[in-house]
Design an enzyme around this catalytic site. Structure first.
Site, PDB file in Angstrom:
ATOM      1  CB  CYS A   1      -1.056  -0.140   1.312  1.00 22.62           C
ATOM      2  SG  CYS A   1      -2.026   1.404   1.274  1.00 22.62           S
TER       3      CYS A   1
ATOM      4  CB  CYS B   1      -0.481   2.440   4.237  1.00 23.33           C
ATOM      5  SG  CYS B   1      -2.217   2.452   4.436  1.00 23.33           S
TER       6      CYS B   1
END
Length: 177
Positions: free
Chosen positions: A131, A134
Site C-alpha cells: 500500500c 500507507c
C-alpha cells in the site's frame, strides 16, 4: 528454534534469503524492540505459519509480551487499512478521498508501545501488502517524529526478507503436498 529454524528450512535456491535473514536480524540499526516488532508484524502479514511461529518464539526471548501484542495489532490494523486506502487510491476518483473511512482504528492512537515503534511496524506491514498510500503516510510520520531514514530502510529490509522467506516456504509446501 526461531530465526535459525527458518534459515534451516529454506532450500538451497533461497541461499540469498537465508543469508539476508541472518543479516537483517544481526546488523540492524533498529533497537531490539523495533527490530523484533517489525519481524513479528511482517511475519503476521506474510501469512506463513512456520515463519510466524518461529519469529514469535524468538521475539518472546527479546521483547515484552506487550510489544509482541502491539506488533500483531499493527499487522491486524494494517491488514484493514492497506486494503481500504490502497483501494481508494487505485479507484482514482478524487471524490472517494473526501469520504470518511468510518472504520475503527483506535489502536493507532493507543498501541501500548512507543508510537514511533508502532508506526515503524505499520510501515513494514504496508511494504509487505503493497500500500503506497500507507507507506507514504507512515514514513512521513516517522521522519516527523525523529526516526532516521536508516531506521525506515531497515524496517523495509526486514519486510522484504520475511516476505521472501514466507513465499519460499509456502512454495515448497505446495510442491511437497
Amino acid at each position: 528454534m526461531g530465526i535459525d529454524t527458518i534459515k534451516e528450512s529454506l532450500p538451497a535456491y533461497a541461499k540469498d534469503t537465508r543469508l539476508n535473514l541472518g543479516s537483517v536480524t544481526t546488523t540492524s540499526s533498529l533497537t531490539p524492540q523495533r527490530l523484533w516488532g517489525a519481524l513479528v508484524a511482517t511475519a503476521v502479514a506474510a501469512r506463513n505459519a512456520v515463519v510466524l511461529r518461529e519469529v514469535v518464539e524468538e521475539a518472546a526471548k527479546n521483547v515484552s509480551p506487550e510489544a509482541i501484542e502491539a506488533a500483531k495489532a499493527a499487522a491486524s490494523i494494517m491488514a484493514m487499512n492497506n486494503i481500504y486506502y490502497r483501494g481508494k487510491h487505485l479507484i482514482g476518483d478524487e471524490a472517494y478521498q473526501s469520504l470518511p473511512a468510518r472504520l475503527r482504528m483506535q489502536v493507532i492512537g493507543n498501541p501500548g508501545v512507543d508510537k514511533v515503534d508502532f508506526e515503524l511496524w505499520c510501515l513494514a506491514v504496508s511494504a509487505v501488502t503493497g500500500c503506497g498510500v500507507c507507506l507514504e503516510s507512515h514514513e512521513k510520520a516517522l521522519v516527523k517524529a525523529g526516526a532516521s531514514r536508516e531506521h525506515v530502510h531497515d524496517a523495509l529490509r526486514v519486510a522484504a526478507v520475511v516476505h521472501a522467506a514466507a513465499v519460499t516456504l509456502d512454495a515448497e509446501a505446495a510442491l511437497a503436498g
